[in-house]
Design a protein around this motif. Sequence first.
Motif, PDB file in Angstrom:
ATOM      1  N   ALA A 119       0.834  -1.210   0.000  1.00  0.00           N
ATOM      2  CA  ALA A 119       0.000   0.000   0.000  1.00  0.00           C
ATOM      3  C   ALA A 119       0.864   1.254   0.000  1.00  0.00           C
ATOM      4  N   ILE A 139       2.149   1.849  -3.512  1.00  0.00           N
ATOM      5  CA  ILE A 139       1.069   2.365  -4.359  1.00  0.00           C
ATOM      6  C   ILE A 139       0.776   3.828  -4.022  1.00  0.00           C
ATOM      7  N   ILE A 140       0.751   4.154  -2.745  1.00  0.00           N
ATOM      8  CA  ILE A 140       0.460   5.529  -2.331  1.00  0.00           C
ATOM      9  C   ILE A 140       1.543   6.486  -2.806  1.00  0.00           C
ATOM     10  N   VAL A 198       1.123   6.983  -6.578  1.00  0.00           N
ATOM     11  CA  VAL A 198      -0.041   7.846  -6.835  1.00  0.00           C
ATOM     12  C   VAL A 198       0.276   9.283  -6.426  1.00  0.00           C
ATOM     13  N   ASN A 199       0.978   9.429  -5.323  1.00  0.00           N
ATOM     14  CA  ASN A 199       1.347  10.752  -4.824  1.00  0.00           C
ATOM     15  C   ASN A 199       2.249  11.482  -5.819  1.00  0.00           C
ATOM     16  N   TRP A 232      -6.909  12.208  -5.078  1.00  0.00           N
ATOM     17  CA  TRP A 232      -6.545  10.819  -5.355  1.00  0.00           C
ATOM     18  C   TRP A 232      -5.590  10.230  -4.329  1.00  0.00           C
ATOM     19  N   PRO A 233      -4.501  10.913  -3.982  1.00  0.00           N
ATOM     20  CA  PRO A 233      -3.635  10.326  -2.955  1.00  0.00           C
ATOM     21  C   PRO A 233      -4.345  10.146  -1.614  1.00  0.00           C
ATOM     22  N   PHE A 275      -7.528   9.696  -1.129  1.00  0.00           N
ATOM     23  CA  PHE A 275      -8.501   8.609  -1.289  1.00  0.00           C
ATOM     24  C   PHE A 275      -7.814   7.247  -1.162  1.00  0.00           C
ATOM     25  N   VAL A 276      -6.665   7.101  -1.810  1.00  0.00           N
ATOM     26  CA  VAL A 276      -5.924   5.839  -1.743  1.00  0.00           C
ATOM     27  C   VAL A 276      -5.425   5.592  -0.320  1.00  0.00           C
ATOM     28  N   LEU A 314      -8.511   4.509   1.799  1.00  0.00           N
ATOM     29  CA  LEU A 314      -8.931   3.133   1.501  1.00  0.00           C
ATOM     30  C   LEU A 314      -7.950   2.110   2.055  1.00  0.00           C
ATOM     31  N   SER A 315      -6.666   2.387   1.928  1.00  0.00           N
ATOM     32  CA  SER A 315      -5.661   1.471   2.471  1.00  0.00           C
ATOM     33  C   SER A 315      -5.776   1.362   3.984  1.00  0.00           C
ATOM     34  N   SER A 368      -1.059  13.028   5.607  1.00  0.00           N
ATOM     35  CA  SER A 368      -1.370  11.599   5.598  1.00  0.00           C
ATOM     36  C   SER A 368      -1.610  10.958   6.968  1.00  0.00           C
TER      37      SER A 368
END
Length: 106
Positions: free
Chosen positions: A11, A14-15, A18-19, A27-28, A30-31, A34-35, A85
Motif C-alpha cells: 500500500a 502504491i500511495i 499515486v502521490n 486521489w492520494p 482517497f488511496v 482506503l488502504s 497523511s
Amino acid sequence: MIRNTIFTLIATIIIVVVNLNADVVHWPLFVILLSALLLGYLQPQKGWISAIQLTAGIFAGFFIAQLLGMSAKFPNINQFSTYISPLPCLFGGFMGSFFNKTIHQK
C-alpha cells in the motif's frame, strides 16, 4: 501481523506512486484512506500499529523519492498529501476497526 505488514508495504508503494503522479490532492488521500480502512478491517485489535507503519512508510517514500531525484508532477500536492497523511491513516484505521467489530458483533 506479517500479512498486514506486507500489505502495508504494498500500500505504501502504491500511495507513493499515486502521490508522485497526482494532479489533484483527492486521489492520494482517497488511496490513503482506503488502504487504512482495509488495514483497520483486517486487524481490528492492533490496526493502529499498521496505521503508524503506513504513515512512516509514506514519509519515508516521500523523502527517498526526493533523495533519488524523482520529481512529482505537482510538488505542492505531493508535499501536502504526505504531510496530511497521518490524519486519514489513523482515521481510516479506526473506522476499519469499527466496521469489523460492528459487522462481526454477536
